[in-house]
Design a protein around this motif. Structure first.
Motif, PDB file in Angstrom:
ATOM      1  N   ARG A 107       0.788  -1.233   0.000  1.00 26.06           N
ATOM      2  CA  ARG A 107       0.000   0.000   0.000  1.00 26.06           C
ATOM      3  C   ARG A 107       0.820   1.283   0.000  1.00 26.06           C
ATOM      4  O   ARG A 107       0.274   2.375   0.094  1.00 26.06           O
ATOM      5  CB  ARG A 107      -0.955  -0.006   1.207  1.00 26.06           C
ATOM      6  CG  ARG A 107      -1.915  -1.194   1.172  1.00 26.06           C
ATOM      7  CD  ARG A 107      -3.037  -1.038   2.148  1.00 26.06           C
ATOM      8  NE  ARG A 107      -3.836   0.139   1.912  1.00 26.06           N
ATOM      9  CZ  ARG A 107      -4.819   0.554   2.705  1.00 26.06           C
ATOM     10  NH1 ARG A 107      -5.117  -0.151   3.789  1.00 26.06           N
ATOM     11  NH2 ARG A 107      -5.502   1.647   2.432  1.00 26.06           N
ATOM     12  N   GLN A 110      -0.141   4.255  -2.052  1.00 31.37           N
ATOM     13  CA  GLN A 110      -1.265   5.126  -1.683  1.00 31.37           C
ATOM     14  C   GLN A 110      -0.807   6.362  -0.922  1.00 31.37           C
ATOM     15  O   GLN A 110      -1.567   7.320  -0.778  1.00 31.37           O
ATOM     16  CB  GLN A 110      -2.281   4.342  -0.845  1.00 31.37           C
ATOM     17  CG  GLN A 110      -3.017   3.305  -1.690  1.00 31.37           C
ATOM     18  CD  GLN A 110      -3.989   2.493  -0.869  1.00 31.37           C
ATOM     19  OE1 GLN A 110      -3.581   1.819   0.083  1.00 31.37           O
ATOM     20  NE2 GLN A 110      -5.256   2.551  -1.221  1.00 31.37           N
ATOM     21  N   ARG A 122      -5.613  12.246  -0.472  1.00 29.39           N
ATOM     22  CA  ARG A 122      -5.458  10.825  -0.190  1.00 29.39           C
ATOM     23  C   ARG A 122      -5.435  10.621   1.322  1.00 29.39           C
ATOM     24  O   ARG A 122      -4.683  11.292   2.043  1.00 29.39           O
ATOM     25  CB  ARG A 122      -4.169  10.291  -0.811  1.00 29.39           C
ATOM     26  CG  ARG A 122      -4.033  10.678  -2.274  1.00 29.39           C
ATOM     27  CD  ARG A 122      -3.141   9.744  -3.013  1.00 29.39           C
ATOM     28  NE  ARG A 122      -3.842   8.519  -3.357  1.00 29.39           N
ATOM     29  CZ  ARG A 122      -3.248   7.465  -3.898  1.00 29.39           C
ATOM     30  NH1 ARG A 122      -1.958   7.467  -4.115  1.00 29.39           N
ATOM     31  NH2 ARG A 122      -3.936   6.399  -4.206  1.00 29.39           N
TER      32      ARG A 122
END
Ligand code: AMP
Length: 939
Positions: A107, A110, A122
């Motif tokens: 991840r 991200q 985000r």
């Protein structure tokens, strides 16, 4: 046996009974990624699933079972007492550290720094923080095992691990690859990303090369903007890194012995790529802006749809570059490019894709919005279509024309999520960091070459101007454009960075800008690697300026025909086939020795055999092309015992040309576009796309409108593709009757394509041969039959094959006395058989029937010959099965009118106009069919 190993291992390890949660977490980490745990742990877990399972296949084991398993092992191993760990607290943290590493691999993207404008909102990813894993500031100095993390040593301080993780996974590159199931691929990517922390150590020369690319990209747009203010150019500005990116990709491709690169892209940045990558002369482009063009070619196209070809010199060898011509549809060029690549690979005998590489460039809204993208991904590993992977680049400028991509454009997190369907790795990269861009460019080429699969680079950038230069983007994106106005250009950011790190002097950066502008003033090619084309492997000149009615010789000696007939009817004994297929082949043997007349399937296969024997390749795809939707072709025979296949057409002679008959993926648009791409890159053989039912061609309408029917006019690109479209009114309802003949006829002009309706096996044989033997390369659209495949009257003789040729018109074949004829029925296709059957049933000798086998280009001369004996006739009828607003009536009647004698009248016999192509009721169909035949025959 493994229990012994386990016990020994447990006794020497830090396990103890109460540590079951710890093991479970470790196991979870292992399940997410086997590389996340150390080799010792891996060995334990690899053994784990087969505890109670003697089969070779590992099985899913419930967590509770895992826990019980370890508990029992621990108890066993210590005769009732627990195994004790040396430092359970540290061990538990070790697991957390491995999970933190893994979380970054999964991840990290991200929280990567991807948006040059910093506008992306985000959410922080909690799994990426040490606190989430129970690690705090006091742990930062503690040493932990790094597991499979490929940076630093086996152990590192937690603080160092975290900083390396952030650099690798949360910097300018957001690497998404943990959705890939193949461990080798994941490990390969980790080995490329982690040791370098996602950065290449570029030397001064490489940095200068990157700056040159940005300089050219920006310089070109500024120059055009100043010289042609307000003219549409679909500026690249904001995504300037595309230019150094493409150049890096080509350099890398050259290093890996790639000989050709075919590029597909829409309008954004195209002029820039044409001049700064492919080496189109700026003066030529300026002329186009000034409205000058070559009047001798067809209709032409706007400059931002133009293709171009050149060779590009790299230190490892030259690479041929071809930028495909492209219509305005944003994504349809992708399968065209892939088809073109496959043709080039086939021609080079390259089976692994290494010699020819496709690059497809997408827009962020289009890649996620257009279904053709999914279709192309789906093709990427399919046998008939794979090309060893494509490099797919997204110019992600975060807006689609005026539509913001935060709320309205998609339902996925990234525009690239579609690529996960084929487990392609996706490298999101901040376009303002051109070194990171260059790094992922090289990585992508290497990945494609290593694994022969698609790979995606998401170039996250912005669009400095509106959709085009006349547009006012702040009307719809006020905040974004307020930010863009103040945002320095990629060239400026990078030049400042190089100046700051002393890689370049500021005067040199300025000199570079001036030198590029001076080169544009000169109008000469600005790509120093540009070389004149020598590497493209096919010569199109024999096919240029050819006409459909040039004479040609398609004859095959009878002896050869007979010999080939035996071969196509032969099945080796070792290859038992299904009984219905065996019967068809038994009939083919009878046909080959003259005991039966030749049917459609036989004549068609024989056409292919003669083409292959004449050393021209054949490629056929379609959803059921091996067998034929209507069970007539059987070119691919399936062994009933072991499911292997045998192709008689591949077993004609040692030195025959290759044939590929492959059932396609279940789509029309991408497959037809692919075959169009194939045929525009390979004129030397027969390329066929066959629709399952002709009406499904609807789904590929964009390919017909924008490429097949108009590609030669717009771009001078010839294409000899044949389309077999089953068509015929047989009571199968509105969806399975019509291949929409009227739509093709409506698109016919400038002799752009041929539309044929062959009515006999000899005609299909000659029609297919003609398409290869004659040097003209134009699309051939065939309304191919269904019931005629088995119609007892639709048969031919060897003599018609050996001594005939394709007849554009077939005049009356019965010996009727022409002076008694008072009506002539003109028709095409299957209805002819209904007409002659009824005429014979009613003993009519006053009506002649003439078949028009080629509706376009209309064969005026042959028509004159066919009607020569009927100049006294005043009553001509066009008979068709289709409703009046469909079929050939409206589009072709001006040709019929011009063919009949002066003073004669032409009437219509066919179905009434209808919104649907056909009715859905069998009895109504029969009544309609009978009525139209009766009406044609005056009954
Ligand atoms: P390419 O290999 O696509 O770069 O093409 C090299 C050259 O071959 C082009 O510049 C054209 O002159 C010619 N050519 C390629 N494809 C076609 C085509 N479909 N029709 C006519 N000429 C073509």
């Amino acid at each position: 046996m493994h229990q012994g190993i386990m016990k020994a291992w447990l006794e020497s390890s830090h396990l103890y009974g109460a540590n079951a949660t710890y093991i479970e977490e470790m196991y979870e980490a292992y399940q997410e990624d086997p590389q996340a745990v150390s080799d010792d742990w891996k060995a334990v877990f690899e053994n784990l699933p087969s505890i109670n399972d003697s089969s070779a296949q590992p099985q899913e084991v419930a967590h509770s079972k895992v826990r019980d398993y370890f508990r029992s092992l621990a108890l066993d191993g210590n005769r009732g007492s627990s195994v004790r760990a040396s430092d359970p607290q540290l061990d538990a943290k070790q697991v957390k550290v491995l999970q933190l590493i893994n979380a970054h691999r999964f991840r990290g993207h991200q929280n990567a720094n991807l948006d040059p404008l910093g506008l992306w909102v985000r959410e922080p990813v909690s799994e990426l923080s040490p606190e989430f894993h129970g690690l705090d500031s006091q742990d930062m100095e503690s040493e932990f095992n790094t597991g499979s993390f490929a940076y630093g040593g086996d152990t590192m301080k937690l603080g160092e691990i975290i900083s390396a993780l952030k650099n690798t996974y949360c910097g300018s590159i957001g690497a998404e690859y943990m959705h890939i199931t193949d461990t080798d691929e994941k490990r390969w990517i980790q080995q490329r990303l982690e040791p370098s922390q996602g950065r290449a150590n570029y030397d001064k020369a490489a940095k200068t090369r990157i700056l040159e690319g940005l300089n050219a990209a920006e310089g070109m747009e500024k120059y055009l903007g100043a010289k042609f203010p307000g003219a549409k150019r679909f500026s690249l500005e904001g995504g300037d890194s595309l230019v150094p990116m493409l150049r890096e990709i080509i350099y890398r491709a050259g290093e890996s012995s790639t000989k050709e690169v075919v590029i597909g892209m829409a309008h954004r940045g195209r002029l820039n790529v044409l001049v700064n990558v492919l080496g189109k002369q700026p003066s030529e482009l300026f002329d186009e802006f000034a409205g000058k063009h070559d009047h001798t070619t067809g209709s032409g196209d706007v400059k931002y749809h133009q293709g171009f070809s050149s060779d590009f010199e790299t230190p490892a060898g030259n690479v041929h570059l071809a930028l495909a011509f492209n219509p305005s549809h944003l994504e349809i060029v992708n399968p065209v490019v892939i088809g073109s690549v496959r043709a080039r690979q086939d021609r080079r005998g390259c089976n692994d894709g290494s010699q020819v590489m496709p690059i497809t460039i997408h827009g962020d809204s289009a890649i996620t919005g257009q279904g053709i993208v999914q279709e192309t991904f789906n093709m990427s590993q399919a046998r008939g279509f794979k090309v060893g992977g494509s490099i797919r680049i997204v110019i992600n400028n975060q807006v689609g024309f005026t539509t913001s991509n935060t709320e309205d454009v998609r339902s996925t997190e990234y525009c690239t999520d579609i690529a996960k369907m084929v487990q392609a790795p996706i490298f999101h990269v901040n376009a303002d960091d051109p070194e990171a861009v260059a790094f992922v460019s090289q990585l992508a080429v290497d990945y494609r070459n290593e694994f022969k699969r698609d790979v995606v680079i998401d170039l996250v950038c912005y669009r400095r101007h509106g959709h085009n230069e006349a547009d006012e983007p702040s009307a719809t994106q006020p905040l974004m454009y307020a930010k863009i106005k103040k945002h320095p250009t990629p060239r400026k950011i990078y030049a400042d960075r190089l100046i700051a790190e002393n890689s370049i002097a500021s005067e040199d950066a300025v000199a570079m800008v001036n030198a590029y502008r001076d080169a544009l003033d000169e109008g000469e090619c600005v790509v120093k690697e540009w070389r004149p084309m020598t590497l493209h492997s096919v010569d199109w000149t024999p096919y240029l300026n050819r006409e459909w009615d040039e004479s040609y010789d398609d004859s095959v000696p009878m002896d050869d025909l007979k010999a080939l007939s035996e071969k196509i009817a032969h099945i080796p004994e070792s290859h038992p086939v299904q009984s219905r297929v065996a019967k068809i082949y038994k009939d083919r043997v009878a046909m080959s020795i003259g005991e039966k007349p030749l049917d459609w399937g036989f004549a068609e296969n024989l056409a292919y055999a003669t083409i292959l024997n004449g050393n021209k390749r054949v490629r056929i795809t379609g959803q059921d092309s091996g067998r034929g939707t209507f069970f007539h072709r059987h070119a691919v025979l399936h062994n009933q015992k072991d499911a292997t296949t045998y192709l008689p057409l591949r077993n004609l002679a040692e030195d025959q040309a290759p044939i590929d008959i492959t059932d396609s993926v279940l789509s029309e648009a991408s497959v037809l576009a692919f075959e169009y791409g194939y045929a525009t890159a390979e004129p030397g053989g027969l390329t066929i796309w066959e629709a399952q039912f002709g009406d499904f061609v609807n789904c590929a309408q964009v390919v017909i409108d924008q490429f097949l029917s108009s590609g030669e006019q717009k771009w001078g690109r010839l294409c000899g593709l044949t389309m077999l479209l089953p068509h015929g009114y047989e009571g199968q309802g509105p969806e399975h009757s019509s291949a929409r003949l009227e739509r093709f006829l409506q698109l016919c002009a400038n002799h752009n394509m041929q539309v044929c309706v062959p009515s006999t096996p000899a005609q299909v044989y000659h029609m297919l041969r003609r398409q290869v033997v004659r040097p003209m390369r134009r699309p051939l659209v065939v309304m191919s039959p269904k019931s005629l495949l088995r119609h007892p009257l639709a048969v031919s003789s060897f003599d018609e094959l050996a001594n005939g040729s394709f007849q554009n018109i077939i005049g009356e074949v019965d010996s009727l006395e022409s002076s008694k004829i008072d009506r002539v029925v003109l028709c095409s296709g299957k209805v002819y058989y209904d007409l002659i059957q009824k005429r014979s049933e009613k003993n009519l000798s006053n009506i002649a029937i003439v078949r028009i086998e080629q509706l376009y280009p209309f064969p005026h001369k042959e028509m004159e010959v066919a009607l020569a004996d009927y100049q006294h006739v005043k009553d001509f009828v066009w008979c068709q099965e289709e409703p009046q607003n469909q079929g050939a009536w409206y589009c072709s009647q001006h040709h019929f009118h011009s063919a009949i004698p002066a003073g004669a009248k032409l009437t219509y016999a066919g179905r009434e106009a209808s919104a649907a192509p056909a009715c859905g009721y069998a009895d109504l169909h029969m009544r309609q069919q009978e009525a139209l035949v009766n009406s044609a025959l005056k009954l």
